[in-house]
Scaffold this motif. Sequence first.
Motif, PDB file in Angstrom:
ATOM      1  N   TYR A 116     -13.081  29.872 -35.327  1.00 37.49           N
ATOM      2  CA  TYR A 116     -14.061  30.296 -36.308  1.00 37.49           C
ATOM      3  C   TYR A 116     -15.000  31.360 -35.758  1.00 37.49           C
ATOM      4  CZ  TYR A 116     -12.827  26.834 -39.819  1.00 37.49           C
ATOM      5  OH  TYR A 116     -12.160  26.129 -40.777  1.00 37.49           O
ATOM      6  N   MET A 136     -26.713  36.476 -42.212  1.00 40.45           N
ATOM      7  CA  MET A 136     -25.691  35.450 -42.446  1.00 40.45           C
ATOM      8  C   MET A 136     -24.503  35.705 -41.539  1.00 40.45           C
ATOM      9  SD  MET A 136     -26.631  33.271 -44.790  1.00 40.45           S
ATOM     10  CE  MET A 136     -25.034  32.609 -45.211  1.00 40.45           C
ATOM     11  N   THR A 179     -20.620  28.142 -36.959  1.00 39.91           N
ATOM     12  CA  THR A 179     -21.451  28.806 -37.967  1.00 39.91           C
ATOM     13  C   THR A 179     -22.934  28.583 -37.715  1.00 39.91           C
ATOM     14  OG1 THR A 179     -19.663  28.460 -39.570  1.00 39.91           O
ATOM     15  CG2 THR A 179     -21.814  29.069 -40.451  1.00 39.91           C
ATOM     16  N   SER A 201     -15.971  24.185 -36.898  1.00 40.56           N
ATOM     17  CA  SER A 201     -16.375  25.279 -37.788  1.00 40.56           C
ATOM     18  C   SER A 201     -17.878  25.253 -38.058  1.00 40.56           C
ATOM     19  CB  SER A 201     -15.600  25.179 -39.107  1.00 40.56           C
ATOM     20  OG  SER A 201     -15.938  23.994 -39.820  1.00 40.56           O
ATOM     21  N   ILE A 202     -18.431  24.055 -38.257  1.00 42.30           N
ATOM     22  CA  ILE A 202     -19.878  23.936 -38.501  1.00 42.30           C
ATOM     23  C   ILE A 202     -20.668  24.359 -37.263  1.00 42.30           C
ATOM     24  CG2 ILE A 202     -21.733  22.306 -38.982  1.00 42.30           C
ATOM     25  CD1 ILE A 202     -19.743  20.749 -40.720  1.00 42.30           C
ATOM     26  N   SER A 232     -26.031  33.316 -36.364  1.00 42.78           N
ATOM     27  CA  SER A 232     -25.776  31.933 -36.768  1.00 42.78           C
ATOM     28  C   SER A 232     -26.909  31.403 -37.635  1.00 42.78           C
ATOM     29  CB  SER A 232     -25.609  31.042 -35.533  1.00 42.78           C
ATOM     30  OG  SER A 232     -26.748  31.126 -34.701  1.00 42.78           O
ATOM     31  N   LEU A 233     -26.574  30.447 -38.482  1.00 44.98           N
ATOM     32  CA  LEU A 233     -27.550  29.891 -39.417  1.00 44.98           C
ATOM     33  C   LEU A 233     -28.624  29.083 -38.708  1.00 44.98           C
ATOM     34  CD1 LEU A 233     -25.156  28.706 -42.277  1.00 44.98           C
ATOM     35  CD2 LEU A 233     -26.637  30.707 -42.290  1.00 44.98           C
ATOM     36  N   GLN A 262     -18.707  34.053 -40.515  1.00 47.41           N
ATOM     37  CA  GLN A 262     -17.867  32.853 -40.433  1.00 47.41           C
ATOM     38  C   GLN A 262     -18.072  31.902 -41.606  1.00 47.41           C
ATOM     39  OE1 GLN A 262     -19.564  34.147 -37.912  1.00 47.41           O
ATOM     40  NE2 GLN A 262     -17.996  34.651 -36.410  1.00 47.41           N
ATOM     41  N   ILE A 263     -19.169  32.058 -42.349  1.00 48.77           N
ATOM     42  CA  ILE A 263     -19.425  31.168 -43.471  1.00 48.77           C
ATOM     43  C   ILE A 263     -18.312  31.264 -44.504  1.00 48.77           C
ATOM     44  CG2 ILE A 263     -20.803  32.841 -44.775  1.00 48.77           C
ATOM     45  CD1 ILE A 263     -21.541  29.076 -44.444  1.00 48.77           C
ATOM     46  N   TYR A 264     -17.705  32.443 -44.629  1.00 47.01           N
ATOM     47  CA  TYR A 264     -16.626  32.612 -45.597  1.00 47.01           C
ATOM     48  C   TYR A 264     -15.348  31.906 -45.144  1.00 47.01           C
ATOM     49  CZ  TYR A 264     -19.757  36.144 -47.467  1.00 47.01           C
ATOM     50  OH  TYR A 264     -20.845  36.789 -47.985  1.00 47.01           O
ATOM     51  N   VAL A 299     -15.378  29.132 -43.473  1.00 46.33           N
ATOM     52  CA  VAL A 299     -15.633  27.721 -43.758  1.00 46.33           C
ATOM     53  C   VAL A 299     -15.367  27.427 -45.233  1.00 46.33           C
ATOM     54  CG1 VAL A 299     -17.405  25.932 -43.793  1.00 46.33           C
ATOM     55  CG2 VAL A 299     -17.318  27.550 -41.892  1.00 46.33           C
ATOM     56  N   ILE A 300     -15.843  28.302 -46.109  1.00 46.41           N
ATOM     57  CA  ILE A 300     -15.627  28.120 -47.547  1.00 46.41           C
ATOM     58  C   ILE A 300     -14.137  28.170 -47.875  1.00 46.41           C
ATOM     59  CG2 ILE A 300     -16.001  29.171 -49.815  1.00 46.41           C
ATOM     60  CD1 ILE A 300     -18.735  30.093 -48.789  1.00 46.41           C
TER      61      ILE A 300
END
Length: 533
Positions: free
Chosen positions: A52, A344, A189, A185-186, A196-197, A347-349, A351-352
């Motif tokens: 990821y 953002m 992200t 993955s979390i 990173s978030l 990598q968030i995409y 995960v989705i």
Amino acid sequence: MDLTLIISYSILGVLIVSTLVYIFCKRNYKIIYDHRLLFVIGLVFSRSLTYYAIVDNLMWYLVDHNEPFVRSTVLSNIQESLSSLFVIIMAQLADSYVGRFRTLMFSTTAFISVMILLLIFNPYDVTWLVVIILVLLALGRSGDNLLENVFNDLVNEVDKSENRNKERSYARATLWWNIASASGSISATMWVAMDSLGGAHTTWKSSFWTFLISMTATLMIFCKGHGLYHQGELTHRPIVIFFRVIRARIHELLKSKSQCSTNTSTQERSQERNPENEGITPKRSPLGEMDQGDRCYKEDLKVLPSLLRMFPLWGTFFVVSLISAVGSTFYTEQFDNLENNDKMPVQIYNVIQDFSCFAIPFLYKWTCFRHNQKLKIGVGMLCSIISCTFAWQLEIHRLKELRNFADEHAETSISFLWLVPQFIMLGFMEGLTESGLLTFFWSQVDKPVKNYGEDYMEIVMCLGKLANIGLMLILKSWFDPETNNDTRLDKYYRLLVCICSVNLIIYCCIAICFYKDTNQDHSSSHDDPHQHD
């Protein structure tokens, strides 16, 4: 487009809730714990973390290091194609020569070597170093199927619950596998990836150190449990069977044609004198001479027709893999000029997309046509059309706004959330087509090759990802070598919509006509195709 966004997020919310409800209802069926599972779960986590953070977003990493747009796309697709191709090679090594454990050691060591190279060298100063990194990343990625097989066998061995069977053990292994992958993955992200978030101000170098430490530590733990990983006798892989029979068939065809003109009359007289020998082939096959005898040849001939029967369906899956290659490259690049893109992680995409891919098969099981695998594949191909349509319309709006800015890296007023719908549909496409095609494969082929549907699918995926490079070369006037802002991705997406539409029509014709008498509506999971004999 507001209505589209509302519908997309509603679908995502339904997927999340339905998946959690399904897992809760099946908690007694799917959940099992044994400390021995941790030997493998740690390695699954570290590999997911690496995927990821960098591997799945290799194009984003290359562009961030000032690689031209077209070159970054080509390198990323080459790496993905090599990964699919090496799946077959690694599987051949694991089941024919050195075993799964040694092959996994080699695969994970390749990952570790990449991190060391990226920490020490700048790969863009020397071309050959880029090639080495791409090959090592592909070798590392290609070990996933082997690790999953090791984990499935381990869960089946440690599962001592009542009414245990291989199907239930596989379901429990899948749940733990998904939990470990989701945790990776979390973590990527939230804390490891760039922007990173979690608010951590990470750099590529610090990320590489994280990957190196986690991968090395989990590999050592994995090696500690070496005695738990049992594998049966090493045998020849079905891919060898396939090419062996093809060679024998060609040999026989050439030999029969050369003998046909000279021996026709002699053979007719022989058959008249010996009518009881009709239907019996007195000569040994060429394959028996080349290998170990007629027994191996007859087994191969039994497998080959069912394998060849899958070729028309694999041909339509070729387009699906093409869209997957586009999703990992061009879809990601659309994020560059969207609003708040610097706050953002890209990598968030992923995960989705992966969550949609994971959740949609569970949601499909609740439908009244859940056993119809042909319909399941068709719905997945329909999702590919919708995904490309979303990407096409977003690109039109993105390019329209960029024309008003002098700076090619200017931030538009388009929210980064507009990328979510096409990634959701991309996940739907992969989840439905891959699971449907795999289940259909199990119902069609004979047992010797039933375990290797994923390996054969990887060959098709390799060709589809290379096709994206081929299309770029053919339509090079649409692509600016340096940046995606002057690239006509809107035209390319429109072309993909047309290709996916034609592919869906062809698939419907093949499914209705070619497989009309096929008993594909029964899942073959009870045959336990995941467990090697």
